[in-house]
Design an enzyme around this catalytic site. Structure first.
Site, short mmCIF file in Angstrom:
data_model
loop_
_atom_site.label_atom_id
_atom_site.label_comp_id
_atom_site.label_asym_id
_atom_site.label_seq_id
_atom_site.Cartn_x
_atom_site.Cartn_y
_atom_site.Cartn_z
N GLY A 183 1.00 -1.11 -0.01
CA GLY A 183 0.13 -0.08 0.16
C GLY A 183 0.82 1.33 0.02
N GLU A 184 0.60 2.35 0.54
CA GLU A 184 1.14 3.71 0.68
C GLU A 184 1.17 4.31 -0.75
OE1 GLU A 184 4.79 3.19 2.59
OE2 GLU A 184 4.27 1.78 4.10
#
Length: 353
Positions: A318-319
């Site tokens: 993610g991120e």
């Protein structure tokens, strides 16, 4: 809701003339026709998005990472405590997270947004605060948020993008941070795609077999209890969603309204894309799937949106990490279209008909 509708009204179809001209140029570049495969398709898509047969360079690459907490974590859906969310915010601010490294690698700036983290932060110029609440409610026991909060989260995402667009954005990637956020993402994906929760629920941060069964049970319970309407994306977001998911959707709508290519990251970013595409089907044409996540729900989203991922590297962080990496590939595709010589320019013989 009127503000959201105004943004949606500004989303136009891709420029077909620019795409035809881009295709024609691809056909006379010094290479066999079609030999750069998906890179050629990407460059033609960006030409249509930008409305220019030869798109301008990506001088302003931006990754927007939306963060929020989730009440459902109290029922053990994650292998990590929710304290990790604010701790990672500080890591982002310090420049030490995966997204910071990969964004620096591709020359993108990172914008961190507190959409609903269950913690207070000292004012910091590196953190945009759009907090809707201190985390959502436990969707397995009640709606995750009110309709008003869902609308506010989308509007906040629009505001974040508009603010960044004023500084310059040529291409944007959307990422996320929030312990437990694969649970609402699986719920939203199940509702909108019509697939059973078992087909769209993975291990997230790495829960064991018992944890996965518990996660699926809670998602089913949340859907049964709250009865989200598949035809109403704001109802779905409010009942089984997350503040950062709404923010991602809003930022995507705003980006599409300004003809900015949107690089979708993994599962949570993809869930925001689902909400955006349900609100404004035309926005899907502005989306580029950065990668195919290990989370099987993400693959269901990609199929539902009819997108082709740029990368498949077994990522699940993610991120915005996968989107940041693929942003460099999208840029390379456009550089081929813009900078590669034609047969005539290079004095190279074209194929014989």
């Amino acid at each position: 809701m009127n503000d959201i509708a105004k943004v949606i009204e500004k989303i136009e179809p891709l420029n077909s003339d620019a795409m035809r001209e881009a295709q024609a140029r691809q056909n006379v570049l010094t290479k066999p026709t079609g030999s750069l495969g998906f890179l050629e398709e990407l460059s033609i898509r960006v030409a249509g998005i930008k409305g220019e047969a030869v798109p301008p360079p990506f001088n302003n690459k931006v990754v927007i990472t939306m963060a929020g907490d989730h009440g459902v974590t109290e029922d053990g859906v994650s292998a990590y405590p929710k304290d990790v969310t604010p701790q990672m915010i500080y890591n982002f601010i310090a420049g030490g997270a995966g997204i910071n490294v990969l964004a620096r690698h591709v020359g993108a700036r990172v914008v961190i947004v507190d959409m609903g983290v269950a913690a207070e932060f000292e004012p910091n110029p590196a953190l945009v605060v759009k907090k809707i609440g201190f985390g959502t409610k436990n969707m397995a026991k009640e709606p995750a948020m009110t309709i008003d909060e869902a609308i506010k989260s989308i509007k906040a995402g629009i505001e974040v993008f508009e603010s960044e667009y004023a500084k310059g954005v040529d291409i944007v990637a959307l990422g996320d941070m929030g312990i437990g956020n694969t649970t609402p993402s699986s719920a939203i994906t199940a509702v909108i795609t019509g697939r059973p929760p078992e087909e769209v629920t993975g291990r997230g941060t790495g829960v064991d077999d018992e944890g996965l069964l518990n996660k699926i049970r809670l998602i089913k319970q949340a859907i049964s209890l709250n009865n989200p309407d598949p035809s109403d994306p704001i109802d779905v977001l409010s009942k089984v969603g997350g503040f950062e998911i709404g923010g991602i959707a809003g930022a995507m709508l705003a980006a599409a309204s300004h003809r900015v290519p949107i690089v979708v990251d993994g599962f949570i970013s993809g869930t925001g894309a689902l909400i955006a595409a349900e609100l404004a089907p035309q926005s899907r044409d502005y989306m580029i799937a950065g990668h195919s996540s290990v989370e099987k729900g993400h693959r269901a989203i990609i199929e539902h949106l009819n997108l082709r991922p740029v990368l498949d590297l077994d990522l699940r962080l993610g991120e915005g990490t996968g989107a940041a990496l693929s942003m460099g590939i999208v840029e390379a595709a456009c550089k081929i279209l813009c900078e590669m010589a034609t047969f005539e320019e290079a004095g190279v013989s074209n194929r014989e008909e």
